[in-house]
Design an enzyme around this catalytic site. Structure first.
Site, PDB file in Angstrom:
ATOM      1  N   ASP A  48     -10.209  -0.244   6.963  1.00  0.00           N
ATOM      2  CA  ASP A  48     -10.795   0.821   7.782  1.00  0.00           C
ATOM      3  C   ASP A  48     -11.481   0.228   9.001  1.00  0.00           C
ATOM      4  O   ASP A  48     -12.231  -0.755   8.885  1.00  0.00           O
ATOM      5  CB  ASP A  48     -11.822   1.630   6.983  1.00  0.00           C
ATOM      6  CG  ASP A  48     -11.176   2.545   5.960  1.00  0.00           C
ATOM      7  OD1 ASP A  48     -10.101   3.096   6.259  1.00  0.00           O
ATOM      8  OD2 ASP A  48     -11.746   2.688   4.860  1.00  0.00           O
ATOM      9  N   ASP A  68      -6.916  -1.572   1.383  1.00  0.00           N
ATOM     10  CA  ASP A  68      -7.450  -0.494   2.219  1.00  0.00           C
ATOM     11  C   ASP A  68      -8.228  -1.135   3.366  1.00  0.00           C
ATOM     12  O   ASP A  68      -9.199  -1.859   3.132  1.00  0.00           O
ATOM     13  CB  ASP A  68      -8.361   0.403   1.388  1.00  0.00           C
ATOM     14  CG  ASP A  68      -8.789   1.649   2.139  1.00  0.00           C
ATOM     15  OD1 ASP A  68      -8.096   2.021   3.104  1.00  0.00           O
ATOM     16  OD2 ASP A  68      -9.815   2.252   1.765  1.00  0.00           O
ATOM     17  N   ARG A 125       0.843  -1.207   0.000  1.00  0.00           N
ATOM     18  CA  ARG A 125       0.000   0.000   0.000  1.00  0.00           C
ATOM     19  C   ARG A 125       0.876   1.254   0.000  1.00  0.00           C
ATOM     20  O   ARG A 125       1.794   1.393   0.791  1.00  0.00           O
ATOM     21  CB  ARG A 125      -0.908  -0.005   1.233  1.00  0.00           C
ATOM     22  CG  ARG A 125      -1.626   1.319   1.535  1.00  0.00           C
ATOM     23  CD  ARG A 125      -2.742   1.606   0.561  1.00  0.00           C
ATOM     24  NE  ARG A 125      -3.353   2.906   0.798  1.00  0.00           N
ATOM     25  CZ  ARG A 125      -4.403   3.117   1.581  1.00  0.00           C
ATOM     26  NH1 ARG A 125      -4.958   2.119   2.240  1.00  0.00           N
ATOM     27  NH2 ARG A 125      -4.905   4.335   1.714  1.00  0.00           N
ATOM     28  N   ARG A 163      -5.247   1.606  -4.634  1.00  0.00           N
ATOM     29  CA  ARG A 163      -4.505   0.986  -3.550  1.00  0.00           C
ATOM     30  C   ARG A 163      -4.640  -0.527  -3.592  1.00  0.00           C
ATOM     31  O   ARG A 163      -5.709  -1.051  -3.918  1.00  0.00           O
ATOM     32  CB  ARG A 163      -4.934   1.502  -2.184  1.00  0.00           C
ATOM     33  CG  ARG A 163      -6.428   1.594  -1.976  1.00  0.00           C
ATOM     34  CD  ARG A 163      -6.746   2.935  -1.325  1.00  0.00           C
ATOM     35  NE  ARG A 163      -8.116   3.107  -0.918  1.00  0.00           N
ATOM     36  CZ  ARG A 163      -8.979   3.858  -1.617  1.00  0.00           C
ATOM     37  NH1 ARG A 163      -8.633   4.422  -2.753  1.00  0.00           N
ATOM     38  NH2 ARG A 163     -10.203   4.044  -1.168  1.00  0.00           N
TER      39      ARG A 163
END
Length: 284
Positions: free
Chosen positions: A215, A213, A201, A210
């Protein structure tokens, strides 16, 4: 939450800052409160439904006596982590390490360190739009599950989505997972950044392409906003590619800010929000 209580477990060990403590050793005493659900074993009288306090005592004794640390803070921290990793039915532990023979040079009864460590429930969103997208996501879930401070309990299927934001780029593959973790939110952020970095990344462009990812969407029912971390994820309610996979695995989890369930948020974004999920067919 129910408790099993262990008091004054005596252990001869070799922890201390001074070399003499490491060589000669001394007596330590451990008090522990094990948090668990006693209703099932209590009603059914089945040993396999509970955590054996005898096994926990022997485990703590072996761990504390076979390791050497400078600080009793470290003894407590490492022992708590080891116990929670070894006994999956425990929700958490309060652990006190007493050191009555500490080299203080004054009359005293005992010094101790007492900590409480719990498993936390976390929801993560996962995405990729570079290279072998599905492999990056599956490898990320495996890397988290391999960490002794994490345990992945549910993984959604994966869905194809268009990119979120104004940057023109390839379509994404998105998913979500639920896991237990002993990490604090800040520690977990560091961990997921490490997993992202291992996948190559690069953070060159906001909302840009990317390989991976990750989150944090929910962390228990925590609400926190700092310069580096916002929980729940502040833009979650606008992302069908997050709420769709989440509604598959935790439909009735509540957003601690709005009080709405994940499935309600997903229904709302489907009606009035941006549409990024390309189709309803999941990738197997």
């Amino acid at each position: 939450m129910d408790e099993i209580i262990i008091e004054n477990l005596q252990i001869y060990a070799y922890h201390g800052v001074y070399q003499e403590e490491k060589e000669k050793g001394q007596n330590f005493y451990v008090n522990a409160v094990l948090y668990m659900d006693a209703a099932g074993p209590g009603k059914e009288d089945k040993r396999e439904l509970t955590t054996s306090y005898g096994e926990v005592c022997h485990f703590i004794h072996n761990f504390v006596s076979s390791h050497v640390f400078n600080l009793i803070e470290t003894v407590a921290e490492k022992t708590a982590e080891a116990v929670l990793s070894e006994f999956p039915l425990l929700y958490g532990i309060t652990l006190e390490i007493r050191k009555p023979e500490a080299p203080i040079g004054l009359e005293f009864e005992s010094v101790s360190v007492k900590i409480t460590r719990m498993w936390h429930t976390v929801c993560l969103a996962l995405g990729s739009n570079v290279g072998d997208k599905q492999r990056y996501i599956k490898d990320a879930a495996a890397a988290l599950d391999a960490d002794e401070k994490c345990s992945v309990t549910k993984i959604s299927e994966l869905v194809r989505t268009t990119a979120y934001g104004d940057v023109k780029q390839d379509d994404f593959v998105n998913g979500a997972l639920v896991m237990k973790t002993l990490y604090t939110p800040e520690e977990l952020l560091v961990k997921i950044h490490e997993v992202e970095a291992a996948a190559g990344r690069e953070r060159n462009l906001h909302w840009g392409p990317r390989t991976l990812d990750l989150d944090i969407i929910f962390y228990d029912d925590l609400v926190m906003y700092t310069d580096t971390l916002q929980i729940p994820h502040t833009d979650m309610a606008n992302r069908d590619f997050v709420l769709g996979p989440l509604s598959q695995i935790v439909p009735y989890m509540r957003d601690p800010v709005s009080g709405k369930m994940v499935v309600q948020l997903y229904e709302e974004v489907q009606k009035t929000g941006e549409k990024h999920v390309i189709d309803t067919e999941y990738i197997h």
